[in-house]
Design an enzyme around this catalytic site. Structure first.
Site, mmCIF file in Angstrom:
data_model
loop_
_atom_site.group_PDB
_atom_site.id
_atom_site.type_symbol
_atom_site.label_atom_id
_atom_site.label_comp_id
_atom_site.label_asym_id
_atom_site.label_seq_id
_atom_site.Cartn_x
_atom_site.Cartn_y
_atom_site.Cartn_z
ATOM 1 N N ASP A 199 0.868 -1.168 0.000
ATOM 2 C CA ASP A 199 0.000 0.000 0.000
ATOM 3 C C ASP A 199 0.908 1.222 0.000
ATOM 4 O OD1 ASP A 199 -2.210 1.703 0.529
ATOM 5 O OD2 ASP A 199 -3.112 0.183 1.831
ATOM 6 N N ASP A 224 -2.772 4.641 -2.270
ATOM 7 C CA ASP A 224 -3.674 5.248 -1.300
ATOM 8 C C ASP A 224 -4.099 6.667 -1.691
ATOM 9 O OD1 ASP A 224 -4.777 5.168 1.544
ATOM 10 O OD2 ASP A 224 -3.570 6.986 1.619
ATOM 11 N N HIS A 256 -10.717 -1.995 5.058
ATOM 12 C CA HIS A 256 -10.408 -1.585 6.434
ATOM 13 C C HIS A 256 -11.002 -0.228 6.803
ATOM 14 C CE1 HIS A 256 -7.762 0.509 3.814
ATOM 15 N NE2 HIS A 256 -7.361 1.295 4.803
ATOM 16 N N ASP A 257 -11.671 0.433 5.860
ATOM 17 C CA ASP A 257 -12.274 1.746 6.138
ATOM 18 C C ASP A 257 -13.789 1.678 6.254
ATOM 19 O OD1 ASP A 257 -9.817 3.105 5.972
ATOM 20 O OD2 ASP A 257 -9.990 3.310 3.806
ATOM 21 N N GLU A 312 -6.767 3.846 -5.131
ATOM 22 C CA GLU A 312 -7.952 4.195 -4.352
ATOM 23 C C GLU A 312 -8.450 5.528 -4.903
ATOM 24 O OE1 GLU A 312 -9.500 4.904 0.206
ATOM 25 O OE2 GLU A 312 -7.612 5.778 -0.458
HETATM 26 C C1 GLC Z 1 -7.166 5.863 2.627
HETATM 27 C C2 GLC Z 1 -6.977 4.684 3.543
HETATM 28 C C3 GLC Z 1 -7.387 5.069 4.919
HETATM 29 C C4 GLC Z 1 -6.510 6.208 5.362
HETATM 30 C C5 GLC Z 1 -6.535 7.368 4.379
HETATM 31 C C6 GLC Z 1 -5.430 8.327 4.626
HETATM 32 O O1 GLC Z 1 -8.496 6.236 2.519
HETATM 33 O O2 GLC Z 1 -7.679 3.574 3.054
HETATM 34 O O3 GLC Z 1 -7.298 4.005 5.824
HETATM 35 O O4 GLC Z 1 -6.940 6.664 6.614
HETATM 36 O O5 GLC Z 1 -6.378 6.921 3.050
HETATM 37 O O6 GLC Z 1 -4.201 7.768 4.275
#
Ligand code: GLC
Ligand code: CA
Length: 560
Positions: A98, A205, A331-332, A262
């Site tokens: 990641d 990310d 995980h979010d 993402e």
């Molecule tokens: C993404 C991750 C999340 C994190 C955010 C900031 O959305 O999936 O867990 O808090 O980025 O890095």
């Protein structure tokens, strides 16, 4: 359609902190992952994505990186990482990591130097601005009214230089200034370090946030709020594409790896620029439109017709150009069986039916750890049992606004990111087999009923269903390359679609409701001899164009 290894892969996401502790300190670690690789392989996984394992003060559990080339002490050493990579490859799987390009930790050396003085050579590597001032020149407010995604202002004041820095996420995650070419190159160097090590790709990310609106203007504020949700100013902004192009060219574009970004806020209309075969900057993106249909505070009921519209738009939109990343958990997000599904009376049925619904579409499916055993949301009574920085901020801010403790907890029970971060439930033993010590986050008390060990022994378990489903996908190319077509678009309970590859055809029928549901007047006959997958026993039936599905029943048939 071009055949490529990552199109045929099944992905599994690991949240290292909560997966397996190997040394009894209560925190999952890299050696713990190594111990569980045989389990992952046996499930049928090809690609493992691990959430950040870099050195980090852990304000946002590793998404605040203080050194991209070191491993977090809690997780082990670089040697442990090398072992993990070797052991993954030995089992003929791939490992993607990641990468966080949008921000670093405020404890990263770059930021430490940047905040030293206005003349620091690295000052411009981050986004520094003067605050709003009164007539006498005294700083009285933040540079603009943007709210951080994690709550509060998106700006943090720095006394030493009387300026603010921008943080779209937590105060300890200053945004890197992607307008600065030296800063960009420094990020690329980190990416290339890992590519040279031989990893197989990245989940990138928050990559749709790297570009900010020119001049960082205030958000319109008709309700006169203190801070205003500011996605419109930093998500998928005009001018992001040249940055993504350079990013790719200077890093992973040179390697045979897979990339999945993402990409919050990217719509199908722009997908060509993100993942198109010619113009794309990465192989796949995680888009969030389908998960956005569910909101803990306003709407607990899933609108199945809307869900079909959204997912079908992506399926048809990328049909001959691009590729979908399929997922319903990460995980979010809270656990899908507790949100879209029914974690009570129809726990098994809804966990498996939701699985068949998304997993057999066209794209590379990802499973989030614990999803394959139907792990559920959790309800802790005290805010002290929560860890997530956004949950803690929400609690603090709402308390300040006078909201009652119980009311805030109800929101967290439904929506907190910690719902999916409780330790993996391996067995009915103490702490679910996650640790011999005291776990960093409490284990969900339902681990005696929901755990891997029991489900491995039970052929009617959620886990056994996942294994059958994964095996089925691998056995027939049609589940990878077949064209998707929605059927019964207006049906309020059923999500059903066909997949077609040359002269082969299959149909996926899922009831996503708690009531019986009728599929009638199908354009084809289904025959019991051609049943490929089912989550409930199917009674003998003649060849038919009408089927009644029990609550959350799922069936997959081959059509001839
Ligand atoms: C993404 C991750 C999340 C994190 C955010 C900031 O959305 O999936 O867990 O808090 O980025 O890095
Ligand atoms: Ca440990």
């Amino acid at each position: 359609m071009k055949k490529i290894w990552w199109k045929e892969a099944v992905g599994y996401q690991i949240y290292p902190r909560s997966f397996q502790d190997s040394n009894g300190d209560g925190i999952g670690d890299l050696q713990g992952i190594v111990q569980r690789l045989d389990y992952v392989k046996d499930l049928g996984i090809d690609v493992i994505w691990i959430c950040p394992m870099y050195q980090s003060p852990n304000d946002d559990n590793g998404y605040d990186i203080s050194d991209y080339q070191a491993i977090m002490d809690d997780f082990g050493t670089m040697e442990d990482f090398d072992t993990l990579l070797r052991e993954v490859h030995k089992r003929d799987m791939k490992l993607i990591i990641d990468f966080v390009p949008n921000h670093t930790s405020d404890e990263h050396q770059w930021f430490v130097e940047s905040r030293e003085s206005k003349d620091s050579p690295k000052r411009d590597w981050y986004i520094w601005r003067d605050g709003k001032k009164d007539k006498s020149g005294k700083t009285i407010a933040e540079p603009n009214n943007w709210e951080s995604i994690f709550g509060g202002s998106a700006w943090e004041y720095d006394e030493k230089t009387d300026q603010y820095y921008l943080h779209v996420f937590s105060t300890k995650q200053p945004d890197v200034n992607w307008e600065n070419s030296e800063a960009r190159q420094a990020i690329y160097d980190q990416v290339n370090y890992w590519l040279d090590k031989g990893i197989d790709g990245f989940r990138i990310d928050a990559v749709s946030h790297i570009k900010k609106r020119k001049k960082l203007p205030d958000m319109p504020n008709p309700k006169e709020k203190k801070y205003v949700s500011s996605f419109d100013m930093h998500m998928n902004q005009k001018g992001i594409q040249p940055l993504l192009k350079e990013f790719k060219e200077k890093t992973y574009g040179q390697y045979d790896v897979m990339t999945v970004g993402e990409a919050n806020g990217v719509s199908i209309d722009e997908a060509d620029l993100w993942v198109g075969e010619k113009k794309g900057k990465m192989d796949m993106i995680f888009q969030f439109e389908h998960l956005g249909l569910w909101d803990a505070e306003t709407n607990l009921q899933l609108d199945i017709v809307e869900l079909k519209k959204v997912l079908t738009r992506w399926q048809k939109g990328l049909e001959n150009n691009g590729w979908n990343a399929l997922f319903i958990e990460n995980h979010d997000k809270p656990r899908v069986v507790s949100t879209w599904g029914n974690d009570d009376e129809f726990w098994y049925e809804s966990a498996t039916s939701m699985a068949a619904m998304y997993f057999l579409m066209q794209g590379t499916p990802f499973i989030y750890q614990g999803q394959e055993i139907g792990m559920t949301n959790v309800q802790f009574d005290s805010i002290d049992d929560y860890d997530d920085v956004s949950a803690k901020n929400l609690y603090r801010i709402r308390r300040e606004d006078g909201v009652a403790h119980e009311d805030i907890m109800r929101i967290l029970w439904a929506s907190s990111r910690d719902n999916s971060r409780t330790p993996m439930q391996w067995s009915a033993e103490g702490n679910a087999g996650f640790t011999t010590g005291s776990p960093w986050m409490k284990v969900n008390p339902n681990f005696k009923d929901i755990n891997v060990e029991d489900q491995l022994k039970d052929e009617n378990s959620v886990l056994s269903f996942y294994k059958r489903m994964i095996a089925l996908k691998k056995e027939h190319d049609i589940f990878t390359y077949g064209i998707y077509d929605l059927i019964l678009p207006e049906h309020h309970q059923i999500y059903a679609y066909t997949r077609t590859l040359e002269d082969e055809k299959v149909v996926v029928l899922t009831n996503l409701s708690t009531k019986d549901a009728i599929c009638e007047d199908l354009d084809f006959k289904i025959s019991l001899d051609h049943l490929l997958l089912n989550n409930l026993p199917v009674a003998a039936h003649d060849d038919t164009t009408t089927v009644v599905l029990k609550p959350y029943e799922a069936r997959v048939y081959k059509l001839s």
